[in-house]
Design a protein around this motif. Structure first.
Motif, mmCIF file in Angstrom:
data_model
loop_
_atom_site.group_PDB
_atom_site.id
_atom_site.type_symbol
_atom_site.label_atom_id
_atom_site.label_comp_id
_atom_site.label_asym_id
_atom_site.label_seq_id
_atom_site.Cartn_x
_atom_site.Cartn_y
_atom_site.Cartn_z
ATOM 1 N N SER A 1 54.627 35.593 41.360
ATOM 2 C CA SER A 1 53.213 35.270 41.146
ATOM 3 C C SER A 1 52.973 33.770 41.088
ATOM 4 C CB SER A 1 52.715 35.929 39.854
ATOM 5 O OG SER A 1 53.292 35.323 38.703
ATOM 6 N N GLU B 1 50.078 33.507 46.296
ATOM 7 C CA GLU B 1 48.772 34.009 45.883
ATOM 8 C C GLU B 1 48.741 35.505 46.180
ATOM 9 O OE1 GLU B 1 45.074 33.880 44.185
ATOM 10 O OE2 GLU B 1 46.499 32.220 44.336
ATOM 11 N N LYS C 1 47.424 39.313 45.009
ATOM 12 C CA LYS C 1 46.505 40.117 44.207
ATOM 13 C C LYS C 1 46.761 41.615 44.367
ATOM 14 C CE LYS C 1 42.785 36.702 44.103
ATOM 15 N NZ LYS C 1 41.337 36.439 44.381
ATOM 16 N N TYR D 1 51.020 41.086 36.514
ATOM 17 C CA TYR D 1 50.770 39.860 37.275
ATOM 18 C C TYR D 1 49.826 40.029 38.460
ATOM 19 C CZ TYR D 1 54.802 38.488 34.536
ATOM 20 O OH TYR D 1 55.654 38.228 33.483
ATOM 21 N N GLU E 1 46.555 42.101 40.331
ATOM 22 C CA GLU E 1 45.330 42.800 39.955
ATOM 23 C C GLU E 1 45.282 44.252 40.418
ATOM 24 O OE1 GLU E 1 42.185 40.459 41.529
ATOM 25 O OE2 GLU E 1 42.591 38.722 40.247
ATOM 26 N N LYS F 1 48.751 41.585 30.819
ATOM 27 C CA LYS F 1 48.239 41.133 32.107
ATOM 28 C C LYS F 1 47.806 39.665 32.060
ATOM 29 C CE LYS F 1 43.515 42.995 31.568
ATOM 30 N NZ LYS F 1 42.636 41.884 31.931
ATOM 31 N N ARG F 2 48.031 38.979 33.186
ATOM 32 C CA ARG F 2 47.761 37.544 33.288
ATOM 33 C C ARG F 2 46.475 37.247 34.058
ATOM 34 N NH1 ARG F 2 52.690 34.883 32.399
ATOM 35 N NH2 ARG F 2 53.963 36.198 31.035
ATOM 36 N N TYR F 3 45.641 38.217 34.286
ATOM 37 C CA TYR F 3 44.406 38.047 35.040
ATOM 38 C C TYR F 3 43.245 38.593 34.217
ATOM 39 C CZ TYR F 3 46.143 42.733 36.105
ATOM 40 O OH TYR F 3 46.673 43.992 35.995
ATOM 41 N N SER F 4 42.038 38.202 34.582
ATOM 42 C CA SER F 4 40.861 38.558 33.783
ATOM 43 C C SER F 4 40.234 39.896 34.195
ATOM 44 C CB SER F 4 39.806 37.453 33.886
ATOM 45 O OG SER F 4 39.435 37.247 35.239
ATOM 46 N N LYS F 5 40.469 40.340 35.414
ATOM 47 C CA LYS F 5 39.865 41.580 35.886
ATOM 48 C C LYS F 5 40.439 42.792 35.171
ATOM 49 C CE LYS F 5 38.478 40.167 40.533
ATOM 50 N NZ LYS F 5 38.567 40.496 41.977
#
Length: 206
Positions: free
Chosen positions: A25, A29, A31, A47, A49, A77-81
């Protein structure tokens, strides 16, 4: 009876592969990932989405039927979604209701010739992360649709990404061994190399 949350924690402690996806990650890039032969290994969802998991194993089916592991993903999780994953309780060789050339990452770990069987789901420029337990890394090395771009090694409980001296990898220990795609498909296992890595990284180029 253990719920899937605790079962995964025990499994990850044994396999020590969570850091592998952190390294990937950081370098790319990514996702959307697809993980054929995933068993109960859900750390890609920490990591990336959107992750598709595929496995016909009975334990994997039972694991994904219990959603208690989702709290672990939400915590790590390392993402906002919102988390997004799908599980298919089937053999990865079967046709999947997924769009071709859609995923940024194809994961091949201990499950066979995924680089060949599931290549259609990986977009051009996408990344193949593969080990050589079943000979899939050596198969990818001889596949003109892939470019060998890096290795990842595991030392002192940590994963290290490297692009150095890649020409030193995939050299057979056995002198005079005929190396081609047909040979690797026929033996269905990894061979010994003079220099090996824990994992290999390829880019799909066509």
């Amino acid at each position: 009876m253990k719920d899937s949350y605790n079962e995964y924690l025990e499994y990850e402690q044994k396999m020590q592969r969570e850091g592998l996806f952190e390294v990937i990650s950081q370098k790319f890039e990514i996702k959307k990932a697809i993980y054929p032969g995933s068993y109960i290994h859900i750390s890609p969802s920490f990591y990336f989405e959107e992750v598709v998991y595929i496995d016909s194993d009975k334990k994997a089916k039972k694991f994904f039927a219990d959603n208690s592991f989702e709290k672990l993903i939400n915590h790590k999780k390392r993402y906002s979604k919102e988390i997004c994953f799908r599980f298919y309780p089937t053999n990865f060789k079967n046709i999947l209701p997924e769009e071709e050339a859609y995923f940024d990452l194809l994961i091949s770990q201990y499950a066979g010739f995924i680089s060949r069987e599931c290549k259609k789901y990986l977009k051009i420029g996408g990344i193949l992360l593969v080990n050589n337990s079943h000979g899939d890394a050596q198969l990818a090395k001889h596949d003109p649709d892939y470019e060998f771009i890096a290795v990842i090694n595991f030392r002192n409980k940590k994963f290290y990404y490297s692009t150095k001296n890649l020409d030193e990898y995939f050299i057979p220990k056995k002198e005079g061994l005929k190396i081609d795609l047909e040979y690797f498909l026929s033996i269905n296992k990894g061979i010994g190399f003079k220099k090996s890595a824990s994992h290999y990284v390829f880019r799909k180029i066509r």
